[in-house]
Motif scaffolding. Sequence first.
Motif, mmCIF file in Angstrom:
data_model
loop_
_atom_site.group_PDB
_atom_site.id
_atom_site.type_symbol
_atom_site.label_atom_id
_atom_site.label_comp_id
_atom_site.label_asym_id
_atom_site.label_seq_id
_atom_site.Cartn_x
_atom_site.Cartn_y
_atom_site.Cartn_z
ATOM 1 N N LEU A 1 0.590 -1.092 -0.026
ATOM 2 C CA LEU A 1 -0.120 0.057 0.178
ATOM 3 C C LEU A 1 0.854 1.277 -0.166
ATOM 4 C CD1 LEU A 1 -2.809 -1.010 2.488
ATOM 5 C CD2 LEU A 1 -2.921 -1.160 0.172
ATOM 6 N N SER B 1 1.068 4.117 -2.857
ATOM 7 C CA SER B 1 0.568 5.496 -2.672
ATOM 8 C C SER B 1 1.644 6.427 -3.034
ATOM 9 C CB SER B 1 0.699 5.650 -0.714
ATOM 10 O OG SER B 1 2.075 5.649 -0.454
ATOM 11 N N VAL C 1 -3.342 7.807 -4.479
ATOM 12 C CA VAL C 1 -4.222 6.936 -3.648
ATOM 13 C C VAL C 1 -3.586 6.645 -2.396
ATOM 14 C CG1 VAL C 1 -5.356 4.687 -3.636
ATOM 15 C CG2 VAL C 1 -5.467 6.073 -5.822
ATOM 16 N N THR C 2 -4.092 6.679 -1.230
ATOM 17 C CA THR C 2 -3.734 6.551 0.053
ATOM 18 C C THR C 2 -4.658 5.617 0.758
ATOM 19 O OG1 THR C 2 -2.230 8.335 0.202
ATOM 20 C CG2 THR C 2 -2.442 7.079 2.113
ATOM 21 N N TYR C 3 -4.081 4.378 1.019
ATOM 22 C CA TYR C 3 -5.169 3.500 1.531
ATOM 23 C C TYR C 3 -5.170 3.346 3.159
ATOM 24 C CZ TYR C 3 -6.243 1.544 -2.983
ATOM 25 O OH TYR C 3 -6.450 1.358 -4.407
ATOM 26 N N ASP C 4 -5.989 3.180 3.761
ATOM 27 C CA ASP C 4 -6.050 2.844 5.151
ATOM 28 C C ASP C 4 -6.140 1.364 5.257
ATOM 29 O OD1 ASP C 4 -6.193 2.671 8.017
ATOM 30 O OD2 ASP C 4 -7.722 4.336 8.082
ATOM 31 N N LEU D 1 -10.620 -2.486 2.742
ATOM 32 C CA LEU D 1 -9.596 -1.195 2.481
ATOM 33 C C LEU D 1 -10.467 -0.023 2.449
ATOM 34 C CD1 LEU D 1 -6.859 -2.246 0.175
ATOM 35 C CD2 LEU D 1 -6.552 -2.165 2.443
ATOM 36 N N THR D 2 -10.128 0.960 2.875
ATOM 37 C CA THR D 2 -10.784 2.420 2.668
ATOM 38 C C THR D 2 -9.525 3.223 2.358
ATOM 39 O OG1 THR D 2 -10.248 3.167 5.343
ATOM 40 C CG2 THR D 2 -12.248 1.993 4.529
ATOM 41 N N THR D 3 -9.604 4.447 1.934
ATOM 42 C CA THR D 3 -8.849 5.522 1.564
ATOM 43 C C THR D 3 -9.075 6.617 2.569
ATOM 44 O OG1 THR D 3 -10.465 6.524 -0.158
ATOM 45 C CG2 THR D 3 -8.920 5.012 -0.881
ATOM 46 N N SER E 1 -6.720 11.279 0.258
ATOM 47 C CA SER E 1 -6.322 10.447 -0.856
ATOM 48 C C SER E 1 -7.336 10.713 -2.157
ATOM 49 C CB SER E 1 -6.768 8.946 -0.635
ATOM 50 O OG SER E 1 -6.553 7.908 -1.744
ATOM 51 N N LEU F 1 -11.906 4.503 -4.755
ATOM 52 C CA LEU F 1 -12.802 3.569 -4.112
ATOM 53 C C LEU F 1 -14.331 4.077 -4.283
ATOM 54 C CD1 LEU F 1 -11.293 2.065 -0.842
ATOM 55 C CD2 LEU F 1 -11.034 1.280 -3.093
#
Length: 411
Positions: A145, A149, A183-186, A195-197, A201, A205
């Motif tokens: 991830l 990012s 895109v930065t995922y959490d 996953l969320t962003t 980000s 999604l």
Amino acid sequence: MKLGPMIFQTLDDKDECVGIYTDNALIFDAAKFPTTLSRTWSYAPYLQNYDVEYANLYLEGEPLGSILPEYLRDDWEEVFSRLQAFKRSLSTAQVDLSETCFYDLVPTRFLIDLCEVKNKITEHIFQNIPRPARYEFYKKMGMLLEEISHQPIRIDKRIISSYATTPKYHNQCTNLLECAPYVTYDLFGTKTGRLTTTKASFPILTLNRSFRDAILPHHDYYIELDFNGAEIRTLLGLLGRPQPPEDVHQFHLDTVFPDGTTREQAKTIFFAWLYGSRTAASPEVMKKLEDYYQKDEILNEYWDGSHIRTPYHKVIENTSAHHALNYLVQSTAADLSLLQFLKVNELLKTQGSGSRIAFLIHDAVVLDFKKEDEHLINSIVQLMSSTRFGNFKINIKRGKSLGKMRSTENG
């Protein structure tokens, strides 16, 4: 005399901004890094070849403040306040942090103070919090991830701007034009593990389909691979049932639903049932679903009346009977998908010539693909389809933009 673990901190998370703080020194040359580096707060790309433990993963998404003793909380709040003040100043000055090394923009004294506090926090976590059972998964997934990012998205802003005068799309159009193209995922954004962003980000999604034509590959084209009926197949896997080779919704039509039911009706009814509806269909159909999928048998194995424990060792606390099956299936399917994506990423890195993962979109992986790697497509499909619950059918699309993806049988 045996030396203890060497705690250190990274000074930036960009591959081209190499820098660490350790043993009262700032080091900006990877060739001069001590070979004994072993513990830090979080991953940076230039640590890829080091055997390092990451303290942030021990928290499994819990807020930092919830685990800190008072003296460390005070120290952290003070230095964090200064950090935020620097970031606000840089934002006001319109400095693009994605293009500049953070350590070049703030005083050396602040860097040292920040790293000293993070060293204390890192040490406290390793001394007081047990290593999570899922740590290795978090570590591998976090590295992927982080890599994603730092890959800029190629965006045709003219396409996005063309929607600016349309009231329905105006707000998202404005946001897309203003946000950074990354895109930065959490990894810990949901209780089930999907996953969320992050807030800052690019919203891949939740991106409206009208804007997908504006998302372009850096290489020759995109390939999207997704599981056919991932959650249904996961449910079959949890029951120990064989995987149907055909479309799983057609399988439902043939085995569960009465004659005259359409594929879309079967799909809608199944997910309504999975999410807890008791009125999605006739009592006869609902009973057939209950009998076929033996909900109680699954829950007796993975739910204790409060906590779910998935086959991937994820614990979901305080889960009601109404949500238990949904959470179990969604969480297991999410972990299964992410593990398969990690396999695909490894294959591309070891055998590819530059193709890479561009996005993870729920149970789909989008590859930014080079023509030179077309000989790998069948291997990628076979690898992704081979799961712990049997072979999952893979749907394949390709296209010159994210909005022009067309289905293909052979990739």
